[in-house]
Design an enzyme around this catalytic site. Structure first.
Site, mmCIF file in Angstrom:
data_model
loop_
_atom_site.group_PDB
_atom_site.id
_atom_site.type_symbol
_atom_site.label_atom_id
_atom_site.label_comp_id
_atom_site.label_asym_id
_atom_site.label_seq_id
_atom_site.Cartn_x
_atom_site.Cartn_y
_atom_site.Cartn_z
ATOM 1 C CB SER A 133 -0.861 -0.008 1.266
ATOM 2 O OG SER A 133 -1.454 1.258 1.467
ATOM 3 C CE1 TYR A 148 -3.377 -2.447 5.555
ATOM 4 C CE2 TYR A 148 -2.914 -0.202 4.850
ATOM 5 C CZ TYR A 148 -3.289 -1.506 4.551
ATOM 6 O OH TYR A 148 -3.568 -1.857 3.252
#
Ligand SMILES: NC(=O)c1ccc[n+]([C@@H]2O[C@H](COP(=O)([O-])OP(=O)(O)OC[C@H]3O[C@@H](n4cnc5c(N)ncnc54)[C@H](OP(=O)(O)O)[C@@H]3O)[C@@H](O)[C@H]2O)c1
Length: 225
Positions: A133, A148
């Site tokens: 990501s 995350y």
């Protein structure tokens, strides 16, 4: 082999690969859900259970792939989750236990599965795609979602380490950001369809032998680490 493939980007990646004539192993931590997902694809799909936090399950999957196919052209480390409490994801409030679970699931999970499947990948001079990501990019790192972000930064580092150690075998290893995608994780307000998001993953999974390795890509174009 695609991890976390019962839903979202993983399932769509399997669909697109099957559409190109590939045989896909749809893995998920619930075998029942992986089987249901595989049925929506048809004969090109085989379901298998895999929780990426289990080295034993990764070893069983490797044995299954060895028995059924004796080779592996692509491993897509797609499984991922967000563990932080939506209201406590700032770095000073982050729960260290949730941060550790995030790194274990999203980065060490990919390590476990790659370790187990590496002999098959080396035999086929295959590719590894780590579904990362932009939130893990250090160059443009922002605040929030600490666990995350750390997990995806670790996954990016794993991509570079694998590339450094495997490039002499012909195995190519890249990280891909799918963009902000309308899945359970991305939510309904995301800017991209699942099909658009999966396209860049499929691009990296189907690289030619002289394709790039050790890079971070979105839509097939390099982005900053
Ligand atoms: N959607 C976005 O905007 C976006 C943006 C950038 C990156 N990504 C990345 O894209 C990947 C796919 O996400 P998605 O958007 O498709 O979300 P999703 O629909 O929530 O799918 C995530 C999948 O990962 C599986 N998973 C999580 N932990 C697992 C574990 N320990 N073992 C096996 N499977 C596990 C989930 O399985 P269960 O069904 O069993 O929970 C689910 O199938 C993730 O790595 C995510 O970080 C997504």
């Amino acid at each position: 082999v695609v991890t976390g493939a019962s839903t979202g980007l993983g399932l769509e990646t399997c669909r697109q690969l099957a559409g190109r004539g590939w045989t896909v192993v749809v893995t998920g931590r619930s075998l029942q859900r992986a089987e249901a997902a595989a049925r929506t694809i048809g004969e090109a799909a085989l379901a298998a259970s895999l929780d990426v936090t289990s080295s034993e399950q990764a070893a069983s999957l490797a044995a299954l792939v060895e028995d059924r196919f004796g080779r592996l052209d692509a491993l897509v480390n797609n499984a991922g989750a967000i563990f932080e409490d939506a209201h406590r994801h700032g770095v000073l409030e982050a729960d260290p236990a949730a941060v550790l679970r995030s790194v274990d699931n999203n980065a060490v999970g990919a390590l476990r599965v790659t370790q187990a499947l590496a002999p098959l990948l080396v035999r086929s001079r295959g590719v590894v795609v780590n579904v990362s990501s932009g939130m893990g990019g250090v160059a443009e790192m922002d605040g929030g979602h600490t666990g995350y972000r750390l997990s995806k930064a670790a996954l990016n580092a794993l991509t570079r380490i694998l590339h450094a150690e495997l490039s002499h075998t012909g195995v190519r290893v890249n990280a891909v950001c799918p963009g902000w995608v309308r899945t359970d994780m991305g939510g309904s307000g995301a800017t991209r369809s699942v099909s658009e998001g999966a396209r860049g993953i499929v691009w990296a999974a189907t690289l030619e032998p002289d394709g790039p390795s050790g890079g971070f890509f979105r839509d097939g174009k390099p982005i900053a680490w």
